[in-house]
Design a protein around this motif. Sequence first.
Motif, PDB file in Angstrom:
ATOM      1  N   GLU A 127       0.873  -1.173   0.000  1.00  0.00           N
ATOM      2  CA  GLU A 127       0.000   0.000   0.000  1.00  0.00           C
ATOM      3  C   GLU A 127       0.910   1.224   0.000  1.00  0.00           C
ATOM      4  O   GLU A 127       1.982   1.211   0.614  1.00  0.00           O
ATOM      5  CB  GLU A 127      -0.905   0.006   1.232  1.00  0.00           C
ATOM      6  CG  GLU A 127      -1.950  -1.096   1.182  1.00  0.00           C
ATOM      7  CD  GLU A 127      -2.955  -1.020   2.321  1.00  0.00           C
ATOM      8  OE1 GLU A 127      -2.902  -0.073   3.133  1.00  0.00           O
ATOM      9  OE2 GLU A 127      -3.810  -1.917   2.373  1.00  0.00           O
ATOM     10  N   ASP A 164      -2.833   4.261   6.575  1.00  0.00           N
ATOM     11  CA  ASP A 164      -2.121   3.739   7.739  1.00  0.00           C
ATOM     12  C   ASP A 164      -1.223   2.558   7.403  1.00  0.00           C
ATOM     13  O   ASP A 164      -0.228   2.321   8.069  1.00  0.00           O
ATOM     14  CB  ASP A 164      -3.121   3.317   8.837  1.00  0.00           C
ATOM     15  CG  ASP A 164      -3.874   4.503   9.427  1.00  0.00           C
ATOM     16  OD1 ASP A 164      -3.381   5.648   9.297  1.00  0.00           O
ATOM     17  OD2 ASP A 164      -4.957   4.287  10.002  1.00  0.00           O
ATOM     18  N   GLY A 165      -1.571   1.817   6.362  1.00  0.00           N
ATOM     19  CA  GLY A 165      -0.781   0.650   5.981  1.00  0.00           C
ATOM     20  C   GLY A 165       0.282   0.935   4.934  1.00  0.00           C
ATOM     21  O   GLY A 165       0.868  -0.001   4.378  1.00  0.00           O
TER      22      GLY A 165
END
Length: 162
Positions: free
Chosen positions: A100, A104-105
């Motif tokens: 990603e 957040d990832g």
Amino acid sequence: MTIPEVFYDLKPADSKGEPFDFHSLEGKVVLIVNVASKCGFTPQYKGLEEVYEKYHEQGLEIIGFPCNQFGRQEPGTAEEIASFCTLNYGVKFPVMKKIEVNGDGADPVYQYLKSKKAGILGFRGIKWNFEKFLVDKAGNVVERYSSMSTPETIAADIEKLL
């Protein structure tokens, strides 16, 4: 995970899930691209490979990071992605594990790149597949290109850094 302060301290996973030590890139010009197999920009693989073949011996590395965050345009497994790149575009540059690039990832590589070079109007996120970051021989992120910028148009900037 904290973002390293030095480009060469990054260690993303390669397509087999093994660490790819960016220290191996020291002294080279690096072009990092988030890629996808089912995107309107996918034909840029051809241009990326041509630029790679033209400048690799002079010290250019291109690294592709498959990402499925934009329109689910990279749904394949690591093996499927590698096969697609080789069979359709003859890609010889490294294509890493699917990651990603936003949220957040987001992979630490993209956290680092976005922290060093904002996009248009200061936008830090990645807008779409095939955005590109150019890193000089000292590990400095010197330029960021939109998906619209073709590998051929970036070649002059690469030449200046080599």
